[in-house]
Design a protein around this motif. Structure first.
Motif: not given
Length: 122
Positions: A93-119
């Motif tokens: 149930g932890s969205v935070r753990d999902l996000a950490v997994s995506l960051f650590e697993g390289g599942g997010l590109s810099e463009a993805d991270i920038d888009e999330l920051r803006k959003r």
């Protein structure tokens, strides 16, 4: 069970994607043509359609010798329910753990991270 939480197999999901893509009821022959690359037999496709109707994911309306199918669940609602299920099942149930997994697993590109920051104005 909420319609969005219907359990749909990978093969059934291929059929649902075809139906969701249309703006009107989809005839059986159109579905068969759309999934021709799968090399499924007509009986296999008919079985998948029957299962989706029985599960409440599609409605079927007789049109001559065939049927036309209409989705009873939206793609957006289905995705949302599946995402909730994924988070609950794999991340307790932890969205935070999902996000950490995506960051650590390289599942997010810099463009993805920038888009999330803006959003989320981070």
């Amino acid at each position: 069970m909420a319609k969005e939480a219907i359990s749909i197999s990978d093969a059934e999901l291929e059929i649902m994607k075809v139906v969701w893509k249309q703006r009107a009821p989809v005839a059986t022959h159109s579905i068969i043509e759309a999934v021709a690359h799968k090399e499924w037999k007509r009986t296999t496709i008919s079985t998948l359609l029957t299962r989706l109707v029985e599960k409440g994911a599609l409605s079927a309306e007789k049109q001559g010798n065939s049927y036309a199918y209409t989705p009873l669940i939206t793609e957006k609602a289905y995705r949302k329910a599946q995402t909730k299920n994924l988070i609950q099942t794999l991340y307790n149930g932890s969205v935070r753990d999902l996000a950490v997994s995506l960051f650590e697993g390289g599942g997010l590109s810099e463009a993805d991270i920038d888009e999330l920051r803006k959003r989320f104005q981070l």
